[in-house]
Structures are given as C-alpha cells and as structure tokens.
Design an enzyme around this catalytic site. Structure first.
Site, mmCIF file in Angstrom:
data_model
loop_
_atom_site.group_PDB
_atom_site.id
_atom_site.type_symbol
_atom_site.label_atom_id
_atom_site.label_comp_id
_atom_site.label_asym_id
_atom_site.label_seq_id
_atom_site.Cartn_x
_atom_site.Cartn_y
_atom_site.Cartn_z
ATOM 1 N N LYS A 22 0.847 -1.207 0.000
ATOM 2 C CA LYS A 22 0.000 0.000 0.000
ATOM 3 C C LYS A 22 0.884 1.259 0.000
ATOM 4 O O LYS A 22 0.674 2.175 -0.792
ATOM 5 C CB LYS A 22 -0.890 -0.009 1.245
ATOM 6 C CG LYS A 22 -1.483 1.349 1.611
ATOM 7 C CD LYS A 22 -2.287 1.313 2.893
ATOM 8 C CE LYS A 22 -1.524 1.533 4.171
ATOM 9 N NZ LYS A 22 -1.241 2.917 4.552
ATOM 10 N N ASN A 23 1.858 1.286 0.907
ATOM 11 C CA ASN A 23 2.634 2.520 1.073
ATOM 12 C C ASN A 23 3.600 2.783 -0.075
ATOM 13 O O ASN A 23 4.107 3.899 -0.208
ATOM 14 C CB ASN A 23 3.374 2.510 2.419
ATOM 15 C CG ASN A 23 2.405 2.701 3.578
ATOM 16 O OD1 ASN A 23 1.234 3.008 3.368
ATOM 17 N ND2 ASN A 23 2.882 2.506 4.799
ATOM 18 N N CYS A 116 -4.285 13.193 13.344
ATOM 19 C CA CYS A 116 -4.250 11.761 13.091
ATOM 20 C C CYS A 116 -4.196 11.057 14.435
ATOM 21 O O CYS A 116 -3.549 11.519 15.361
ATOM 22 C CB CYS A 116 -3.005 11.448 12.278
ATOM 23 S SG CYS A 116 -2.809 9.722 11.935
ATOM 24 N N ARG A 121 1.073 14.831 13.097
ATOM 25 C CA ARG A 121 1.871 14.462 11.918
ATOM 26 C C ARG A 121 2.025 15.692 11.029
ATOM 27 O O ARG A 121 1.311 15.858 10.049
ATOM 28 C CB ARG A 121 1.219 13.291 11.173
ATOM 29 C CG ARG A 121 1.260 12.008 11.997
ATOM 30 C CD ARG A 121 0.556 10.870 11.328
ATOM 31 N NE ARG A 121 1.281 10.322 10.185
ATOM 32 C CZ ARG A 121 0.805 9.369 9.407
ATOM 33 N NH1 ARG A 121 -0.383 8.865 9.637
ATOM 34 N NH2 ARG A 121 1.509 8.922 8.398
ATOM 35 N N ASP A 307 5.468 0.758 12.010
ATOM 36 C CA ASP A 307 4.249 0.081 11.548
ATOM 37 C C ASP A 307 4.168 -1.377 12.010
ATOM 38 O O ASP A 307 3.170 -2.051 11.746
ATOM 39 C CB ASP A 307 4.135 0.164 10.017
ATOM 40 C CG ASP A 307 3.887 1.592 9.545
ATOM 41 O OD1 ASP A 307 3.500 2.431 10.367
ATOM 42 O OD2 ASP A 307 4.102 1.857 8.349
ATOM 43 N N ARG A 399 -8.255 -0.549 5.688
ATOM 44 C CA ARG A 399 -7.479 0.488 4.993
ATOM 45 C C ARG A 399 -6.143 -0.052 4.521
ATOM 46 O O ARG A 399 -5.578 0.462 3.556
ATOM 47 C CB ARG A 399 -7.184 1.658 5.945
ATOM 48 C CG ARG A 399 -8.329 2.577 6.159
ATOM 49 C CD ARG A 399 -7.872 3.753 6.959
ATOM 50 N NE ARG A 399 -6.809 4.479 6.257
ATOM 51 C CZ ARG A 399 -6.194 5.528 6.757
ATOM 52 N NH1 ARG A 399 -6.515 5.973 7.944
ATOM 53 N NH2 ARG A 399 -5.248 6.144 6.073
HETATM 54 N N1 EPU Z 1 7.477 14.503 10.456
HETATM 55 C C1 EPU Z 1 7.734 15.831 10.727
HETATM 56 N N2 EPU Z 1 7.538 16.740 9.722
HETATM 57 C C2 EPU Z 1 7.143 16.369 8.473
HETATM 58 C C3 EPU Z 1 6.876 15.022 8.219
HETATM 59 C C4 EPU Z 1 7.059 14.103 9.233
HETATM 60 O O1 EPU Z 1 8.113 16.193 11.842
HETATM 61 O O2 EPU Z 1 6.988 17.240 7.610
HETATM 62 C C5 EPU Z 1 7.665 13.523 11.521
HETATM 63 C C6 EPU Z 1 6.415 12.697 11.810
HETATM 64 O O3 EPU Z 1 5.548 13.370 12.683
HETATM 65 C C7 EPU Z 1 7.011 11.435 12.412
HETATM 66 C C8 EPU Z 1 8.295 11.272 11.591
HETATM 67 O O4 EPU Z 1 8.593 12.564 11.081
HETATM 68 O O5 EPU Z 1 7.349 11.656 13.748
HETATM 69 C C9 EPU Z 1 8.213 10.281 10.459
HETATM 70 O O6 EPU Z 1 7.062 10.538 9.666
HETATM 71 P P1 EPU Z 1 7.020 10.278 8.108
HETATM 72 O O7 EPU Z 1 6.905 11.556 7.388
HETATM 73 O O8 EPU Z 1 8.170 9.391 7.727
HETATM 74 O O9 EPU Z 1 5.663 9.489 7.944
HETATM 75 P P2 EPU Z 1 4.756 9.487 6.637
HETATM 76 O O10 EPU Z 1 5.654 9.556 5.459
HETATM 77 O O11 EPU Z 1 3.670 10.470 6.771
HETATM 78 C C10 EPU Z 1 4.784 6.908 6.213
HETATM 79 C C11 EPU Z 1 3.795 5.783 6.197
HETATM 80 C C12 EPU Z 1 3.320 5.498 7.620
HETATM 81 C C13 EPU Z 1 4.563 5.142 8.462
HETATM 82 C C14 EPU Z 1 5.585 6.276 8.392
HETATM 83 C C15 EPU Z 1 6.888 5.971 9.127
HETATM 84 C C16 EPU Z 1 2.699 5.993 4.054
HETATM 85 C C17 EPU Z 1 1.464 6.262 3.311
HETATM 86 N N3 EPU Z 1 2.640 6.150 5.376
HETATM 87 O O12 EPU Z 1 4.104 8.048 6.727
HETATM 88 O O13 EPU Z 1 2.478 4.363 7.523
HETATM 89 O O14 EPU Z 1 4.178 4.924 9.798
HETATM 90 O O15 EPU Z 1 5.911 6.558 7.019
HETATM 91 O O16 EPU Z 1 7.479 4.842 8.595
HETATM 92 O O17 EPU Z 1 3.697 5.626 3.475
HETATM 93 C C18 EPU Z 1 0.748 2.916 8.149
HETATM 94 O O18 EPU Z 1 0.892 2.329 7.058
HETATM 95 O O19 EPU Z 1 0.055 2.435 9.096
HETATM 96 C C19 EPU Z 1 1.408 4.201 8.362
HETATM 97 C C20 EPU Z 1 1.018 5.068 9.299
#
Ligand code: EPU
Length: 421
Positions: A22-23, A116, A121, A307, A399
């Site tokens: 998915k991701n 969230c 986030r 995850d 989801r």
């Molecule tokens: N963060 C910031 N600023 C930003 C973006 C992120 O401070 O602009 C912080 C977040 O709050 C968190 C950390 O950085 O503490 C990592 O977040 P990241 O941006 O890597 O998460 P994401 O890209 O929004 C993806 C996956 C998540 C998974 C995370 C971490 C997808 C669609 N989602 O989210 O997946 O937990 O990476 O590996 O790829 C799930 O599938 O259940 C899920 C939540």
C-alpha cells in the site's frame, strides 16, 4: 459497520501470499501526475486508501482504469491543480500529490491533512523541501497554496525531530525530477517503498542516484515518460503474518515476503526464539514453544518499523518476562495498549516506552480497533487468546490489509466478519 469475531487458539497451517505494498503504491500513483503518458501499475492491493488516491487523481482530471490488481493512468491533458479537503482528510498520503502537481502544473492547492490518531503528523519538512526548490507556499483556509515560475535544484536537509520523512522525501524527490539542475536531499528516508518510487521515476526517465541511502541526488530533466511497473510486496503485511505464526505457535510460509526488507523484524523474532529462514522468495517461520522477551525500539528504516510496533507488542504480551518497547517515530502511537489490557495484557506506559510483562496467554474480549496497525495487533492477540474476541471498527484494518480475514481463514483460523448492530 463491521466487526471480526475470532475464536482464539486455533493452530494455523500452510502458506499465505503477501499482497502488493500500500505505502509504495500510493506515491507511485501520484507520480503519474508528472507525465502525459500512460502509466501502468501492477500488484496494487484493493484497499480503501488506494481508492482514495484514485478518486483524487480522477478529481484532477486523470483517467483511471482499475482491473483486478492493475491500475492504468492516462494523465494526458489533465488540468486539475486542487486536492480537496474531503479527500485529503481521510488519508495523509494524498498530500504527496503536492510535489508532482507543482512540478508539472507549476501550481497546486492541496488541503492540509490535519490530525491523526497516531499523534501529530506535521508536514513542515515537505514544505521546507518544496520551498527550497523554488516554490512559493502559503497556508490559507486549511490549504497549502503553492506556485512557482521555475523550480531549481539545491541542497536540502530533510531531517526533523524524529528523523527522516518517508512521504516528505517522496514529495521533494518527485518535484525535483522536473526542476532545473541538481538537487541533493540529505537525511532522505531509506524505506523500500521510497526505493520503489525512485525506481519508477527512473523508468520514467528521471535521473536519480543514491535512493536507499540518506543522500539522494536528482538531476532534473525536461519531461518524463509513462511507466509499467509491479509494486513491491507489502513488508508490513508480511511482518504481520510472521508474528501470526509466532503467536499461534504455527509454522507458516509467507510467500512473496522479501527478507531483505524485514531485517530488523526477523532479527527480533530470532531473538525471541522464533526460527525464521528465507527461501525462494518466501519466508518460513518455525516457532518454538516458549517465547523470550525482547526489547524493541522503532527507528527509520533499516531500524525496526513503527508500523510493526503494535504487532510486536502483541507478541511480547505472551513472552513470559519483561520487554520494553520504545516508539521513536510516533511517541504517542500506543492506542492498542488499553485494548490489549482488556485481553489481560500487563503493559505500563512510561513516556514513549511501553513496559510489557508477558504472560503465557491472553484471554478473548470485545475490543475496539483505533488505527490500522493497532487493529492488526488486536487480530493477532485474538488469534492466540483463549476464548472469543470481537474486534469492532475494523474499517481501520481494511485500509491497509488486503482481505486479511480471508487469508487467515485459509490458514485455519476461525474468524468471521459480521455487521455490528
Ligand atoms: N514529520 C515531521 N515533519 C514532516 C513530516 C514528518 O516532523 O513534515 C515527523 C512525523 O511526525 C514522524 C516522523 O517525522 O514523527 C516520520 O514521519 P514520516 O513523514 O516518515 O511518515 P509518513 O511519510 O507520513 C509513512 C507511512 C506510515 C509510516 C511512516 C513511518 C505511508 C502512506 N505512510 O508516513 O504508515 O508509519 O511513514 O514509517 O507511506 C501505516 O501504514 O500504518 C502508516 C502510518
């Protein structure tokens, strides 16, 4: 709404096939916005989040055809620049249309994703990166409004308080493919989903190096082609089945699981006393009778994935002794703790760590799913518990897991889906 009713304690047996990731699928579908040509993605799991991304792409004017696990995008002549709140609010990954829209259309209006359940986030790293490429950005009425006359490469440090950002790196990398000159992304995320995205962009004609390492270099090109690609298998779904095997004491073969994407999870399972081996594109799990407690800290890839934290906690609930699970990506991602407690688990929260006192066996109970991975943790706990569990609000589970109840039934689990009153 639906719930799962699970009769615990049934042994599982046989082989299960992992679906596409998915991701990885979500940002790759957004990459279709960078071209005018046909894009074909195979192996896409039929999940609600994928449907949401398809709805956003259609809203932007992309023609989308979905046949079984294949999605074909025809972006030729799409004019849209806006991703509305009603779609972005239901799925944060929608925010990664911002980078491609800016690169291709030179302007975009994308709703901020908002809160969230797994904690705050923010998207500051996404915005910092796009600004460094030459976009003007402002937040108005809950939307990020951005435009640019010309995107130019530069050096961008993308680390935040919790390390790298997966979708932040995806957004900036996609945008940089059509920027003038060279972009260097430092502290880039190294997750396999991001490497898959980079491989797709390279198929499209992008010049990218260093993907899979913390420094990614993108040499901008004038235009990108379409692509045909099969998405990688879902490492989190695979990891969830590895733990299902360990928790039920049942040997399983997890087909299509890529051991090289699951290093930290396999390492911890071995430390817990579970035999894991990789063979011919499958992972074989042979649990031993008594589990050992292990300490786990979540970290960006190749560290232990956040995850998989909830599922690992379920496992540790029945490893006699004390284990400490520390969450370094989302310090508040512990909604499953109270629900596992309803099944007899003994867990104490201390800041961003959970101290688990493992017992031999949980007992079935009615519980409520709060988010995707927490739901998976409850399913695992219910499979191994004594008695019956009812897990409500399983739309969270749907989801991210492709027909997990069907897959578990075929392995011998007693699990049925019912409508809630
Ligand atoms: N963060 C910031 N600023 C930003 C973006 C992120 O401070 O602009 C912080 C977040 O709050 C968190 C950390 O950085 O503490 C990592 O977040 P990241 O941006 O890597 O998460 P994401 O890209 O929004 C993806 C996956 C998540 C998974 C995370 C971490 C997808 C669609 N989602 O989210 O997946 O937990 O990476 O590996 O790829 C799930 O599938 O259940 C899920 C939540």
């Amino acid at each position: 709404m639906e719930k799962l009713v699970i009769q615990g304690g049934k042994a599982l047996r046989g082989a299960v096939k992992v679906s596409g990731s998915k991701n990885a699928s979500l940002p790759i579908l957004a990459a279709g916005l960078l071209t005018d040509e046909l894009c074909v993605l195979d192996g896409v799991p039929p999940l609600r989040d994928v449907t949401t991304m398809v709805r956003i792409l259609r809203h932007l004017g992309v023609k989308v055809v979905q046949e079984r696990d294949r999605i074909t995008l025809d972006p030729n002549g799409y004019q849209g620049t806006e991703a509305p709140y009603r779609l972005v609010a239901t799925m944060r990954a929608s925010f990664c249309v911002l980078g491609p829209l800016l690169a291709k259309q030179r302007e975009a209006k994308v709703s901020l994703p908002g809160g969230c359940i797994i904690g705050p986030r923010p998207v500051d790293l996404h915005l910092k990166g796009l600004k460094a490429l030459g976009a003007s950005l402002k937040v108005e009425g809950g939307y990020v409004l951005s435009k640019t006359k010309e995107l130019r490469g530069g050096t961008i440090y993308l680390g935040g308080a919790f390390g790298s950002s997966v979708l932040g790196t995806a957004n900036v990398m996609m945008c940089a493919t059509l920027a003038r000159g060279r972009t260097m992304i430092e502290n880039a995320a190294c997750e396999p989903e991001l490497v898959d995205l980079a491989n797709v962009l390279i198929k499209m004609g992008a010049k990218i190096q260093g993907h899979g390492t913390p420094v990614i270099t993108v040499e901008g090109v004038r235009r990108l082609n379409g692509f045909t690609h099969r998405v990688i298998s879902d490492r989190i779904e695979a990891g969830t089945f590895l733990i299902a095997s360990a928790m039920t004491g049942s040997p399983l073969t997890v087909e299509g699981a890529r051991a090289e994407h699951l290093g930290a999870v396999i390492d911890k399972l071995k430390e817990a006393g579970v035999e894991v081996s990789a063979r011919d594109g499958s992972i074989l799990v042979r649990p031993r009778s008594r589990l050992k407690p292990v300490d786990v800290t979540t970290l960006p890839y190749p560290g232990f994935p956040t995850d998989m934290q909830a599922q690992m906690m379920s496992l540790m609930c029945q490893a006699p002794g004390i284990s400490v699970i520390t969450e370094k990506i989302y310090p508040d991602r512990f909604m499953h703790v109270a629900e596992l407690g309803r099944m007899g688990a003994q867990i104490k929260l201390e800041g961003s760590s959970a101290i688990v006192l493992g017992i031999r066996r949980l007992s079935g109970a009615p519980v409520m799913a709060s988010d995707l991975r927490a739901s998976a943790a409850l399913v695992l706990a219910a499979l191994s518990a004594r008695g019956t569990s009812e897990i409500s609000r399983i739309y969270h589970l749907d989801r991210g897991y492709d027909r997990i109840d069907d897959k578990l039934t075929r392995l011998g689990a007693e699990i049925r889906r019912e409508k809630t009153d």
